[in-house]
Design a protein around this motif. Structure first.
Motif, PDB file in Angstrom:
ATOM      1  N   THR A   1      -3.813  -0.662  -2.574  1.00  0.00           N
ATOM      2  CA  THR A   1      -4.444   0.655  -2.625  1.00  0.00           C
ATOM      3  C   THR A   1      -3.403   1.777  -2.633  1.00  0.00           C
ATOM      4  O   THR A   1      -2.363   1.702  -1.976  1.00  0.00           O
ATOM      5  N   ASN A   2      -3.700   2.801  -3.440  1.00  0.00           N
ATOM      6  CA  ASN A   2      -2.864   4.016  -3.534  1.00  0.00           C
ATOM      7  C   ASN A   2      -1.439   3.742  -4.004  1.00  0.00           C
ATOM      8  O   ASN A   2      -0.533   4.537  -3.743  1.00  0.00           O
TER       9      ASN A   2
ATOM     10  N   SER B   1      -9.320   4.011  -9.754  1.00  0.00           N
ATOM     11  CA  SER B   1      -7.984   3.725 -10.276  1.00  0.00           C
ATOM     12  C   SER B   1      -7.747   4.418 -11.622  1.00  0.00           C
ATOM     13  O   SER B   1      -8.681   4.724 -12.353  1.00  0.00           O
TER      14      SER B   1
ATOM     15  N   LYS C   1     -11.457  -4.831  -6.575  1.00  0.00           N
ATOM     16  CA  LYS C   1     -11.893  -3.456  -6.373  1.00  0.00           C
ATOM     17  C   LYS C   1     -10.856  -2.520  -6.985  1.00  0.00           C
ATOM     18  O   LYS C   1      -9.692  -2.539  -6.599  1.00  0.00           O
TER      19      LYS C   1
ATOM     20  N   VAL D   1       0.832  -1.199   0.000  1.00  0.00           N
ATOM     21  CA  VAL D   1       0.000   0.000   0.000  1.00  0.00           C
ATOM     22  C   VAL D   1       0.872   1.258   0.000  1.00  0.00           C
ATOM     23  O   VAL D   1       1.924   1.300   0.641  1.00  0.00           O
ATOM     24  N   ASP D   2       0.437   2.277  -0.752  1.00  0.00           N
ATOM     25  CA  ASP D   2       1.150   3.567  -0.792  1.00  0.00           C
ATOM     26  C   ASP D   2       2.595   3.412  -1.249  1.00  0.00           C
ATOM     27  O   ASP D   2       3.484   4.159  -0.805  1.00  0.00           O
TER      28      ASP D   2
ATOM     29  N   ASP E   1      -7.563  -5.611  -3.942  1.00  0.00           N
ATOM     30  CA  ASP E   1      -7.975  -4.208  -3.867  1.00  0.00           C
ATOM     31  C   ASP E   1      -6.902  -3.333  -4.512  1.00  0.00           C
ATOM     32  O   ASP E   1      -5.781  -3.235  -4.011  1.00  0.00           O
ATOM     33  N   LEU E   2      -7.260  -2.727  -5.648  1.00  0.00           N
ATOM     34  CA  LEU E   2      -6.357  -1.805  -6.336  1.00  0.00           C
ATOM     35  C   LEU E   2      -6.965  -0.409  -6.396  1.00  0.00           C
ATOM     36  O   LEU E   2      -6.725   0.360  -7.326  1.00  0.00           O
ATOM     37  N   SER E   3      -7.756  -0.067  -5.388  1.00  0.00           N
ATOM     38  CA  SER E   3      -8.414   1.244  -5.369  1.00  0.00           C
ATOM     39  C   SER E   3      -7.389   2.379  -5.370  1.00  0.00           C
ATOM     40  O   SER E   3      -6.370   2.321  -4.669  1.00  0.00           O
ATOM     41  N   ASN E   4      -7.670   3.386  -6.188  1.00  0.00           N
ATOM     42  CA  ASN E   4      -6.808   4.579  -6.309  1.00  0.00           C
ATOM     43  C   ASN E   4      -5.378   4.248  -6.728  1.00  0.00           C
ATOM     44  O   ASN E   4      -4.455   5.042  -6.509  1.00  0.00           O
ATOM     45  N   ALA E   5      -5.187   3.085  -7.325  1.00  0.00           N
ATOM     46  CA  ALA E   5      -3.856   2.741  -7.829  1.00  0.00           C
ATOM     47  C   ALA E   5      -3.612   3.432  -9.169  1.00  0.00           C
ATOM     48  O   ALA E   5      -4.537   3.669  -9.943  1.00  0.00           O
TER      49      ALA E   5
ATOM     50  N   ASN F   1      -3.629  -6.403  -1.246  1.00  0.00           N
ATOM     51  CA  ASN F   1      -4.058  -5.010  -1.128  1.00  0.00           C
ATOM     52  C   ASN F   1      -2.997  -4.103  -1.743  1.00  0.00           C
ATOM     53  O   ASN F   1      -1.860  -4.054  -1.270  1.00  0.00           O
TER      54      ASN F   1
END
Length: 211
Positions: free
Chosen positions: A59-60, A101, A97, A39-40, A77-81, A57
């Motif tokens: 995300t971001n 993205s 998710k 993440v991040d 979860d690849l949200s906001n990737a 996960n």
């Protein structure tokens, strides 16, 4: 429409995603990656080949210029990737998710999105060829100036999606639902729609339909 499935061997090496930092190049081949948190982070030009990614996960995370061939994502979860400038061939996303993205300026071919969440995903300036969205949420997704060839939206929610500057000729949205779309009537020519959707579009034109 026939889409080539990922060609993934049964005998895969178990890896954690953070093992990528120990590779000479940022790539995994013939791997099974499960239950990883990434993440991040930022990892440009990641290459995944003949690999399964499960319960992870991302995300971001910045995956600019990611290269995917024969890859399956499950419950990820690849949200906001950031997946901009991606290259995908024979890829599947199952129950994933990708909320918000970035997939702009990408090539996506022989790819399935199944029972996934892609609300507010940005596909702008991308080429999609032989792509199926199946039982997927695409509310307010942005397909600005995309080239779509052999693309299906099967039982999806595409409410509020934008298809500005994107021709929908031969694109099938007949089984999907929406209250509104952002699309010009010129680019709607040749789009495959249901009877009820045709009535919706007619009402947007101000036509009064006698029953």
């Amino acid at each position: 429409m026939k889409i080539e499935a990922p060609k993934i061997p049964e005998d895969l090496m178990e890896r954690r995603f953070t093992d990528i930092f120990y590779e000479e190049e940022p790539e995994f081949e013939m791997c099974m990656v499960t239950d990883s948190e990434f993440v991040d982070e930022a990892l440009e030009r990641l290459r995944l080949y003949k690999t399964v990614i499960r319960n992870c996960n991302f995300t971001n995370t910045d995956f600019n210029r990611i290269d995917l061939t024969d890859v399956r994502f499950e419950n990820c979860d690849l949200s906001n990737a950031n997946l901009s400038n991606a290259s995908m061939n024979r890829v599947e996303f199952h129950n994933c998710k990708l909320l918000g993205s970035n997939l702009t300026k990408s090539f996506i071919g022989n790819t399935r999105f199944v029972e996934s969440i892609l609300n507010m995903v940005m596909f702008s300036n991308s080429k999609l060829e032989k792509v199926t969205f199946n039982d997927t949420l695409l509310e307010r997704a942005d397909f600005f100036d995309c080239k779509l060839k052999k693309v299906e939206f099967l039982s999806c929610n595409i409410n509020g999606a934008s298809f500005e500057e994107t021709p929908l000729k031969e694109i099938d949205i007949s089984t999907s639902e929406f209250d509104s779309l952002i699309v010009s009537m010129e680019n709607l020519k040749g789009c495959k729609v249901s009877t009820s959707q045709a009535i919706q579009f007619a009402s947007l034109l101000g036509l009064k339909i006698q029953r």
